[in-house]
Design a protein around this motif. Structure first.
Motif, PDB file in Angstrom:
ATOM      1  N   ALA A   1       0.823  -1.215   0.000  1.00  0.00           N
ATOM      2  CA  ALA A   1       0.000   0.000   0.000  1.00  0.00           C
ATOM      3  C   ALA A   1       0.859   1.268   0.000  1.00  0.00           C
ATOM      4  O   ALA A   1       0.573   2.223  -0.732  1.00  0.00           O
ATOM      5  N   GLN A   2       1.921   1.261   0.801  1.00  0.00           N
ATOM      6  CA  GLN A   2       2.731   2.487   0.912  1.00  0.00           C
ATOM      7  C   GLN A   2       3.585   2.733  -0.331  1.00  0.00           C
ATOM      8  O   GLN A   2       4.135   3.821  -0.499  1.00  0.00           O
ATOM      9  N   ALA A   3       3.709   1.732  -1.192  1.00  0.00           N
ATOM     10  CA  ALA A   3       4.471   1.917  -2.438  1.00  0.00           C
ATOM     11  C   ALA A   3       3.563   2.311  -3.588  1.00  0.00           C
ATOM     12  O   ALA A   3       4.034   2.674  -4.671  1.00  0.00           O
ATOM     13  N   THR A   4       2.242   2.266  -3.374  1.00  0.00           N
ATOM     14  CA  THR A   4       1.308   2.422  -4.489  1.00  0.00           C
ATOM     15  C   THR A   4       1.366   3.816  -5.123  1.00  0.00           C
ATOM     16  O   THR A   4       1.320   3.937  -6.350  1.00  0.00           O
ATOM     17  N   ALA A   5       1.477   4.853  -4.308  1.00  0.00           N
ATOM     18  CA  ALA A   5       1.463   6.212  -4.875  1.00  0.00           C
ATOM     19  C   ALA A   5       2.603   6.381  -5.885  1.00  0.00           C
ATOM     20  O   ALA A   5       2.392   6.872  -7.004  1.00  0.00           O
ATOM     21  N   ALA A   6       3.800   5.940  -5.501  1.00  0.00           N
ATOM     22  CA  ALA A   6       4.946   6.081  -6.410  1.00  0.00           C
ATOM     23  C   ALA A   6       4.805   5.156  -7.616  1.00  0.00           C
ATOM     24  O   ALA A   6       5.102   5.546  -8.757  1.00  0.00           O
ATOM     25  N   GLU A   7       4.331   3.926  -7.363  1.00  0.00           N
ATOM     26  CA  GLU A   7       4.208   2.965  -8.467  1.00  0.00           C
ATOM     27  C   GLU A   7       3.125   3.405  -9.456  1.00  0.00           C
ATOM     28  O   GLU A   7       3.235   3.168 -10.656  1.00  0.00           O
TER      29      GLU A   7
ATOM     30  N   VAL B   1      -5.851   6.224  -4.268  1.00  0.00           N
ATOM     31  CA  VAL B   1      -4.507   6.630  -4.703  1.00  0.00           C
ATOM     32  C   VAL B   1      -4.353   6.324  -6.192  1.00  0.00           C
ATOM     33  O   VAL B   1      -3.888   7.165  -6.981  1.00  0.00           O
ATOM     34  N   LEU B   2      -4.784   5.120  -6.590  1.00  0.00           N
ATOM     35  CA  LEU B   2      -4.667   4.727  -8.007  1.00  0.00           C
ATOM     36  C   LEU B   2      -5.536   5.625  -8.882  1.00  0.00           C
ATOM     37  O   LEU B   2      -5.093   6.124  -9.924  1.00  0.00           O
ATOM     38  N   ALA B   3      -6.775   5.840  -8.445  1.00  0.00           N
ATOM     39  CA  ALA B   3      -7.708   6.643  -9.264  1.00  0.00           C
ATOM     40  C   ALA B   3      -7.209   8.083  -9.387  1.00  0.00           C
ATOM     41  O   ALA B   3      -7.365   8.717 -10.439  1.00  0.00           O
ATOM     42  N   GLY B   4      -6.593   8.593  -8.313  1.00  0.00           N
ATOM     43  CA  GLY B   4      -6.102   9.966  -8.341  1.00  0.00           C
ATOM     44  C   GLY B   4      -4.945  10.145  -9.314  1.00  0.00           C
ATOM     45  O   GLY B   4      -4.772  11.204  -9.923  1.00  0.00           O
ATOM     46  N   ALA B   5      -4.149   9.092  -9.480  1.00  0.00           N
ATOM     47  CA  ALA B   5      -2.956   9.199 -10.330  1.00  0.00           C
ATOM     48  C   ALA B   5      -3.233   8.742 -11.762  1.00  0.00           C
ATOM     49  O   ALA B   5      -2.545   9.160 -12.694  1.00  0.00           O
ATOM     50  N   ILE B   6      -4.220   7.843 -11.925  1.00  0.00           N
ATOM     51  CA  ILE B   6      -4.468   7.254 -13.249  1.00  0.00           C
ATOM     52  C   ILE B   6      -5.958   7.416 -13.548  1.00  0.00           C
ATOM     53  O   ILE B   6      -6.783   6.588 -13.141  1.00  0.00           O
ATOM     54  N   ALA B   7      -6.292   8.475 -14.265  1.00  0.00           N
ATOM     55  CA  ALA B   7      -7.715   8.809 -14.447  1.00  0.00           C
ATOM     56  C   ALA B   7      -8.368   8.018 -15.572  1.00  0.00           C
ATOM     57  O   ALA B   7      -9.600   7.952 -15.643  1.00  0.00           O
TER      58      ALA B   7
END
Ligand SMILES: NC(=O)C1=CN([C@@H]2O[C@H](COP(=O)(O)OP(=O)(O)OC[C@H]3O[C@@H](n4cnc5c(N)ncnc54)[C@H](OP(=O)(O)O)[C@@H]3O)[C@@H](O)[C@H]2O)C=CC1
Ligand SMILES: O=C(CO)COP(=O)(O)O
Length: 326
Positions: A82-88, A120-126
């Motif tokens: 989970a903590q690596a998801t934002a960067a990944e 986090v995923l939705a915020g980075a990958i629309a």
């Protein structure tokens, strides 16, 4: 009949590798993406992984250390912590074809933002629809082909149902849900509670105390998840109670094992325990919602060394009894 697709799994740790095996068993061609070139070589030449030493991987699983291969996928499972998801997410986003379902498979809350992994995923990958897979299942059991039931949730049309069909097999049974929030909170919060149960077991407080902590912890999970927007019935199911039962009862759980070592005063294991990063943020969010989570707060305080195990237990036992606690 399920159509054979190209499934990519991002993150070739224990869980990502086990999920790659599930997808291969369901008849799909599978790419397993790792950031570690030597792991890709080990998988492609030896069909083995250091993360699951007892498993032999299907030759239909091809590993790569190049995230660009994700552009060929029809479905992507994201299995990094989970903590690596934002960067990944920033790394993988540009490679995903528009509309490619992206399934969050981590169990945690992003400690920096307080967001669920799907957020986090939705915020980075629309440009892709998001789902989450959670529920009781140890990677080693899933890799060994032992019977496992999980929940896949999405708010997008019939995506959860389609993903369930895609991944289902004789030993892997996914159930569909629309409660993206509840399914993820069950998986994230049970990690904190598994640390608590482990502490009680490690401190040899007895099976009765363990049962009390699990049950009281379950009340906290339902309270906090409910305030967060989860549906109550989700927490009663596989992704809530189911995963709580599994992880609070086995030293196979890294969270339970960490708690056990703390309770027993033994050296702490180095393995990933997602509950460590989740505890503090769960307590912070609970305070913001005005929700009482004393067991999670005790875990956070012990991990942060604000309280010893003995002080935390004393604090819990000396709390005034409240009707809503039972
Ligand atoms: N293990 C299990 O039984 C289950 C795990 N999960 C969840 O799956 C997620 C992943 O767990 P699991 O596969 O067991 O963990 P592992 O430690 O086995 O593997 C983590 C994977 O993520 C990669 N990774 C990428 N970025 C990072 C980073 N910044 N820090 C650490 N690892 C990184 C690692 O790459 P590298 O090899 O290069 O370090 C590795 O491939 C967690 O959220 C966990 O709660 C869910 C259900 C069951
Ligand atoms: O989530 C899990 C099983 O469902 C694995 O739990 P741990 O991360 O505590 O090992």
């Amino acid at each position: 009949m399920t159509v054979s697709l190209h499934v990519a799994v991002h993150g070739a740790g224990a869980w990502g590798t086990a999920l790659a095996m599930v997808a291969a068993r369901a008849g799909h061609s599978v790419t397993l993406v790792t950031r570690n070139p030597s792991i890709a070589v080990e998988i492609n030449t030896g069909h083995r992984s250091v993360y699951l030493p007892d498993a032999r991987l299907s030759e239909d699983i091809v590993a790569s250390d190049d995230v660009a291969v994700l552009s060929e996928a029809d479905v992507v499972l994201c299995a990094v912590p989970a903590q690596a998801t934002a960067a990944e997410a920033l790394r993988i986003g540009p490679h995903l074809k528009p509309g490619t379902p992206l399934v969050s498979c981590a169990k945690g809350i992003d400690a920096r933002s307080g967001l669920l992994v799907s957020e986090v995923l939705a915020g980075a990958i629309a440009h892709v629809p998001i789902a989450a897979l959670s529920g009781p299942g140890f990677a080693v059991d899933v890799a060994a082909g032992l019977p496992t039931a999980v929940t896949i949730a999405s708010e997008e049309g019939d995506l959860a149902e389609r993903l369930c069909q895609l991944l289902a097999g004789p030993a892997f049974r996914p159930y569909a849900s629309r409660d993206l929030v509840g399914v993820q909170l069950g998986g994230a919060l049970k990690n904190v509670l598994a640390i608590a149960a482990g502490i009680v077991a490690g401190a040899r407080l007895g099976a009765s105390a363990e049962a009390a902590v699990i049950t009281r912890g379950f009340v906290e999970m339902r309270r906090l998840a409910g305030a967060w927007g989860a549906k109550p019935e989700t927490l009663m199911g596989l992704a809530g109670l189911g995963d709580l039962v599994l992880t609070c009862s086995s030293l196979q759980s890294r969270n339970f094992a960490l708690g056990h070592a703390i309770g027993a005063g033994e050296p702490l294991p180095q393995k990933l325990a997602e509950g460590v990063a989740t505890a503090e943020i769960a307590v912070t969010r609970a305070a913001a919602f005005g929700v009482d989570v004393p067991i999670m707060a005790a875990v956070a305080a012990i991990l942060d060394r604000r309280l010893t195990v003995e002080e935390a237990i004393d604090a819990l036992l000396s709390r005034p009894l409240k009707r809503e606690d039972f």
